[in-house]
Design a protein around this motif. Structure first.
Motif, short mmCIF file in Angstrom:
data_model
loop_
_atom_site.label_atom_id
_atom_site.label_comp_id
_atom_site.label_asym_id
_atom_site.label_seq_id
_atom_site.Cartn_x
_atom_site.Cartn_y
_atom_site.Cartn_z
N MET A 134 0.84 -1.19 0.00
CA MET A 134 0.00 0.00 0.00
C MET A 134 0.88 1.24 0.00
O MET A 134 1.85 1.32 0.74
N LYS A 135 0.55 2.21 -0.82
CA LYS A 135 1.31 3.45 -0.90
C LYS A 135 0.91 4.40 0.22
O LYS A 135 -0.24 4.41 0.64
N ASP A 136 1.88 5.18 0.67
CA ASP A 136 1.60 6.23 1.65
C ASP A 136 1.31 7.52 0.92
O ASP A 136 1.73 7.73 -0.22
N PHE A 137 0.58 8.41 1.59
CA PHE A 137 0.37 9.74 1.02
C PHE A 137 1.70 10.48 1.05
O PHE A 137 2.37 10.54 2.08
N SER A 138 2.07 11.08 -0.07
CA SER A 138 3.37 11.73 -0.18
C SER A 138 3.47 13.02 0.63
O SER A 138 4.57 13.47 0.94
N HIS A 139 2.35 13.61 0.99
CA HIS A 139 2.37 14.90 1.70
C HIS A 139 2.08 14.75 3.20
O HIS A 139 1.68 15.70 3.85
N LEU A 140 2.28 13.55 3.74
CA LEU A 140 2.16 13.32 5.18
C LEU A 140 3.46 12.75 5.70
O LEU A 140 4.05 11.86 5.08
N ASP A 141 3.92 13.25 6.86
CA ASP A 141 5.12 12.69 7.45
C ASP A 141 4.76 11.42 8.22
O ASP A 141 3.61 10.97 8.23
N ALA A 142 5.75 10.81 8.88
CA ALA A 142 5.55 9.54 9.59
C ALA A 142 4.49 9.63 10.67
O ALA A 142 3.85 8.63 11.01
N GLN A 143 4.28 10.82 11.21
CA GLN A 143 3.27 11.01 12.26
C GLN A 143 1.90 11.40 11.68
O GLN A 143 0.96 11.64 12.44
N GLY A 144 1.80 11.51 10.38
CA GLY A 144 0.53 11.87 9.75
C GLY A 144 0.29 13.36 9.62
O GLY A 144 -0.82 13.79 9.31
N ASN A 145 1.33 14.16 9.83
CA ASN A 145 1.20 15.61 9.72
C ASN A 145 1.49 16.07 8.29
O ASN A 145 2.33 15.48 7.61
N PRO A 146 0.83 17.15 7.84
CA PRO A 146 1.11 17.67 6.50
C PRO A 146 2.58 18.06 6.36
O PRO A 146 3.16 18.64 7.28
N SER A 147 3.16 17.72 5.22
CA SER A 147 4.58 17.99 5.00
C SER A 147 4.85 18.13 3.51
O SER A 147 4.38 17.32 2.71
N MET A 148 5.61 19.15 3.14
CA MET A 148 6.02 19.31 1.75
C MET A 148 6.98 18.19 1.40
O MET A 148 7.81 17.80 2.20
N VAL A 149 6.86 17.63 0.22
CA VAL A 149 7.75 16.57 -0.23
C VAL A 149 9.15 17.15 -0.41
O VAL A 149 9.33 18.21 -1.02
N ASP A 150 10.15 16.46 0.14
CA ASP A 150 11.54 16.89 0.00
C ASP A 150 12.06 16.41 -1.36
O ASP A 150 12.21 15.21 -1.60
N VAL A 151 12.32 17.35 -2.26
CA VAL A 151 12.80 17.01 -3.60
C VAL A 151 14.29 17.30 -3.75
O VAL A 151 14.83 17.25 -4.86
N GLY A 152 14.95 17.58 -2.64
CA GLY A 152 16.35 17.98 -2.67
C GLY A 152 17.28 17.00 -3.35
O GLY A 152 18.25 17.41 -3.98
N GLN A 153 17.01 15.71 -3.25
CA GLN A 153 17.89 14.70 -3.84
C GLN A 153 17.48 14.27 -5.24
O GLN A 153 18.17 13.48 -5.87
N LYS A 154 16.36 14.79 -5.73
CA LYS A 154 15.90 14.41 -7.06
C LYS A 154 16.73 15.08 -8.14
O LYS A 154 17.25 16.17 -7.95
#
Length: 158
Positions: free
Chosen positions: A1-21
């Motif tokens: 099952m995929k996780d929502f990309s805009h939630l952190d491990a605790q389920g809080n809203p979070s911008m996706v970190d694209v720094g390494q892309k």
């Protein structure tokens, strides 16, 4: 099952970190369909609807382009992107106005939201400029048609 990309491990809203892309060419095309009643279609001349406010489709193209460029101000967790290109076309097929918004950039994240926002705002502008003729205008759908340049490409069958 995929996780929502805009939630952190605790389920809080979070911008996706694209720094390494990796920076790649990113493109996306979205489409909105606007159903126009006969009261509106009677004002169609030279491939645009003419109103006292001006040419509807030309105004919608400008509004959609402006909105696509400001997507990060409208969608809270979107990254700020400098668009290399934004092209909006509006055609009619029967009573449907077909709004296509294609955007591109060289970046670390995709431009799907910019294409969707551009098509949506162009459709809303058509509604706004034509509502004096009829309130039976329907924005039937807005959807991603294709994207390329990220983890996976996508193309919706017409």
């Amino acid at each position: 099952m995929k996780d929502f990309s805009h939630l952190d491990a605790q389920g809080n809203p979070s911008m996706v970190d694209v720094g390494q892309k990796a920076v790649t060419k990113r493109t996306a095309r979205a489409r909105s369909l606007v159903v126009l009643p006969e009261e509106v279609m009677t004002h169609l001349e030279s491939n645009d609807i003419q109103t006292k406010k001006g040419p509807v489709f030309q105004t919608a193209i400008i509004a959609g382009t402006m909105a696509a460029k400001r997507t990060d101000e409208l969608i809270p967790l979107c990254h700020s992107l400098g668009l290399d290109n934004c092209r909006i076309t509006i055609t009619t097929d029967g009573h449907d106005a077909i709004v296509d918004c294609t955007v591109s950039t060289e970046g670390k994240t995709g431009v799907e939201m910019e294409a969707l926002v551009g098509a949506s705002v162009a459709a809303l502008t058509i509604y706004d400029m034509c509502k004096a003729f009829s309130h039976d205008i329907v924005i039937k759908s807005t959807q991603l048609m294709e994207k390329s340049g990220g983890k996976r490409d996508f193309k919706r069958e017409a």
